[in-house]
Design an enzyme around this catalytic site. Structure first.
Site, mmCIF file in Angstrom:
data_model
loop_
_atom_site.group_PDB
_atom_site.id
_atom_site.type_symbol
_atom_site.label_atom_id
_atom_site.label_comp_id
_atom_site.label_asym_id
_atom_site.label_seq_id
_atom_site.Cartn_x
_atom_site.Cartn_y
_atom_site.Cartn_z
ATOM 1 N N GLY A 149 -5.874 -39.389 -17.174
ATOM 2 C CA GLY A 149 -6.044 -37.957 -16.943
ATOM 3 C C GLY A 149 -6.083 -37.567 -15.473
ATOM 4 O O GLY A 149 -6.449 -36.464 -15.121
ATOM 5 N N HIS B 6 -11.888 -47.161 -26.624
ATOM 6 C CA HIS B 6 -11.323 -46.337 -25.545
ATOM 7 C C HIS B 6 -12.367 -46.180 -24.435
ATOM 8 O O HIS B 6 -13.559 -46.077 -24.709
ATOM 9 C CB HIS B 6 -10.911 -44.967 -26.106
ATOM 10 C CG HIS B 6 -10.074 -44.193 -25.142
ATOM 11 N ND1 HIS B 6 -10.626 -43.511 -24.076
ATOM 12 C CD2 HIS B 6 -8.732 -44.028 -25.043
ATOM 13 C CE1 HIS B 6 -9.652 -42.951 -23.380
ATOM 14 N NE2 HIS B 6 -8.486 -43.253 -23.943
ATOM 15 N N LYS C 182 -7.199 -37.059 -28.474
ATOM 16 C CA LYS C 182 -8.593 -36.874 -28.008
ATOM 17 C C LYS C 182 -9.229 -35.696 -28.745
ATOM 18 O O LYS C 182 -8.942 -35.486 -29.920
ATOM 19 C CB LYS C 182 -8.627 -36.741 -26.480
ATOM 20 C CG LYS C 182 -7.886 -37.901 -25.795
ATOM 21 C CD LYS C 182 -8.121 -38.027 -24.321
ATOM 22 C CE LYS C 182 -7.351 -39.216 -23.778
ATOM 23 N NZ LYS C 182 -7.556 -39.455 -22.354
ATOM 24 N N ASN D 219 -2.657 -40.181 -28.255
ATOM 25 C CA ASN D 219 -4.095 -40.014 -28.497
ATOM 26 C C ASN D 219 -4.438 -38.566 -28.151
ATOM 27 O O ASN D 219 -4.436 -38.197 -26.981
ATOM 28 C CB ASN D 219 -4.864 -41.004 -27.595
ATOM 29 C CG ASN D 219 -6.362 -40.781 -27.642
ATOM 30 O OD1 ASN D 219 -6.865 -40.007 -28.467
ATOM 31 N ND2 ASN D 219 -7.085 -41.445 -26.755
ATOM 32 N N GLU E 252 -13.245 -43.744 -22.757
ATOM 33 C CA GLU E 252 -14.103 -42.552 -22.868
ATOM 34 C C GLU E 252 -15.262 -42.812 -23.823
ATOM 35 O O GLU E 252 -16.343 -42.264 -23.661
ATOM 36 C CB GLU E 252 -13.249 -41.347 -23.313
ATOM 37 C CG GLU E 252 -12.370 -40.862 -22.165
ATOM 38 C CD GLU E 252 -11.076 -40.200 -22.588
ATOM 39 O OE1 GLU E 252 -10.922 -39.849 -23.763
ATOM 40 O OE2 GLU E 252 -10.194 -40.059 -21.712
ATOM 41 N N GLY F 45 -2.075 -39.773 -23.517
ATOM 42 C CA GLY F 45 -3.098 -38.761 -23.770
ATOM 43 C C GLY F 45 -2.503 -37.375 -23.615
ATOM 44 O O GLY F 45 -1.784 -36.869 -24.484
ATOM 45 N N GLY F 46 -2.772 -36.746 -22.470
ATOM 46 C CA GLY F 46 -2.382 -35.359 -22.223
ATOM 47 C C GLY F 46 -0.943 -35.027 -22.599
ATOM 48 O O GLY F 46 -0.681 -33.991 -23.229
ATOM 49 N N SER G 293 -1.839 -41.556 -17.655
ATOM 50 C CA SER G 293 -0.885 -40.639 -17.039
ATOM 51 C C SER G 293 0.577 -41.010 -17.299
ATOM 52 O O SER G 293 1.427 -40.887 -16.419
ATOM 53 C CB SER G 293 -1.157 -40.498 -15.535
ATOM 54 O OG SER G 293 -2.466 -39.991 -15.319
ATOM 55 N N GLU H 225 -5.573 -49.679 -20.278
ATOM 56 C CA GLU H 225 -5.735 -48.337 -19.724
ATOM 57 C C GLU H 225 -6.665 -48.404 -18.513
ATOM 58 O O GLU H 225 -7.896 -48.388 -18.672
ATOM 59 C CB GLU H 225 -6.339 -47.401 -20.782
ATOM 60 C CG GLU H 225 -5.465 -47.230 -21.997
ATOM 61 C CD GLU H 225 -5.680 -45.869 -22.667
ATOM 62 O OE1 GLU H 225 -4.663 -45.222 -22.953
ATOM 63 O OE2 GLU H 225 -6.830 -45.456 -22.877
HETATM 64 P P1 13P Z 1 -3.650 -39.535 -20.151
HETATM 65 O O1 13P Z 1 -2.264 -39.863 -20.639
HETATM 66 O O2 13P Z 1 -4.034 -38.103 -20.324
HETATM 67 O O3 13P Z 1 -3.893 -40.061 -18.753
HETATM 68 O O4 13P Z 1 -4.672 -40.344 -21.109
HETATM 69 C C1 13P Z 1 -4.456 -41.683 -21.352
HETATM 70 C C2 13P Z 1 -5.346 -42.099 -22.461
HETATM 71 O O5 13P Z 1 -6.560 -42.121 -22.309
HETATM 72 C C3 13P Z 1 -4.736 -42.444 -23.753
HETATM 73 O O6 13P Z 1 -5.658 -43.044 -24.612
#
Ligand code: 13P
Length: 253
Positions: free
Chosen positions: A175, A97, A13, A11, A99, A236-237, A215, A169
């Site tokens: 993050g 999600h 983002k 993802n 967020e 994510g990251g 993470s 999640e």
């Molecule tokens: P991180 O891997 O950056 O913690 O993000 C997870 C995420 O929100 C994937 O949708």
């Protein structure tokens, strides 16, 4: 145990211009050609979907979007419809999600409509659920997840949900560098699978892909994937850098 092919999804983002996304996707396609044991999906921002679709075409990397609206067209300024995503080459769409729940007021009721729209338009919904840190501390994790799943999937039958992918999640792990322990992840994944089993039957529960997100890095993916109910990861990251993401889906650390 029933075979569930692992899925590792990235993802991205709100990161990457179309040119940057194309460059990253090219490297991911090259790395992913080394394996067919795992499905790989990337979800760039809307503005990069069309050029990235060209890059992943004829590879086994799939394309996903990060959100959608539930109508196929209309006067909904700023929204993107399921049919537009399908026509742009998407096979998957991430829905609910944390967020989006946190910053854009998305509710379980909205999420339900989005899942319905995705399925109707032949998009695989990747439905995200998870508790906040304070909910975990006050021991509400399972009641929060129960409500998210029941309301999100209300009115569906098992046949509607054949392609459903769930992503657990925990909000406190996104993050932050904090990962759920393998036991915490397994405990929740097992709970989610049992809940789907109770609501929609064991056939669906056994074939359901449940991703862990929060993470995920090359050095923790293998241990997480070793748990019986963890079928993949939503990253994510660490999915923004192709080499790092490649290490995750090739399970190298
Ligand atoms: P991180 O891997 O950056 O913690 O993000 C997870 C995420 O929100 C994937 O949708």
């Amino acid at each position: 145990m029933d075979f569930r092919k692992p899925l590792i999804a990235g993802n991205w983002k709100m990161f990457k211009t179309p040119a940057e996304a194309v460059e990253t996707a090219k490297q991911i396609v090259a790395l992913a050609s080394a394996t067919t044991d795992v499905d790989v999906m990337i979800a760039p921002p809307f503005t990069a979907l069309t050029p990235v679709a060209e890059v992943v075409k004829n590879s086994h990397v799939s394309l996903g979007a990060q959100n959608l609206f539930w109508e196929n067209e209309g006067a909904y300024t700023g929204e993107i419809s399921p049919s537009m995503l399908k026509a742009s080459g998407c096979d998957y769409v991430i829905i609910g999600h944390s967020e989006r729940r946190q910053h854009f007021g998305e509710t379980d009721e909205n999420i339900n409509k989005k899942i319905r729209a995705a399925i109707k338009n032949d998009l695989i919904p990747v439905v995200c659920v998870g508790e906040t840190e304070s909910e975990r501390e006050s021991e509400e994790t399972f009641s929060v997840l129960d409500k998210q799943v029941r309301t999100g999937l209300e009115g569906f039958g098992p046949n509607d949900l054949e392609t459903l992918v769930m992503a657990y999640e925990p909000v406190w792990a996104i993050g932050t560098g904090k990962t759920a322990t393998t036991n915490q992840a397994q405990e929740v994944h097992q709970f989610l699978r049992a809940l789907i089993g109770k609501s929609f039957g064991n056939v669906l529960a056994k074939s359901l892909i449940i991703l862990y997100g929060g993470s995920v890095k090359p050095n923790n993916v293998k241990e997480l994937m070793g748990m019986p109910d963890v079928d993949g990861a939503l990253v994510g990251g660490a999915s923004l850098d192709p080499e790092t993401f490649g290490k995750i889906f090739l399970f190298q650390n």
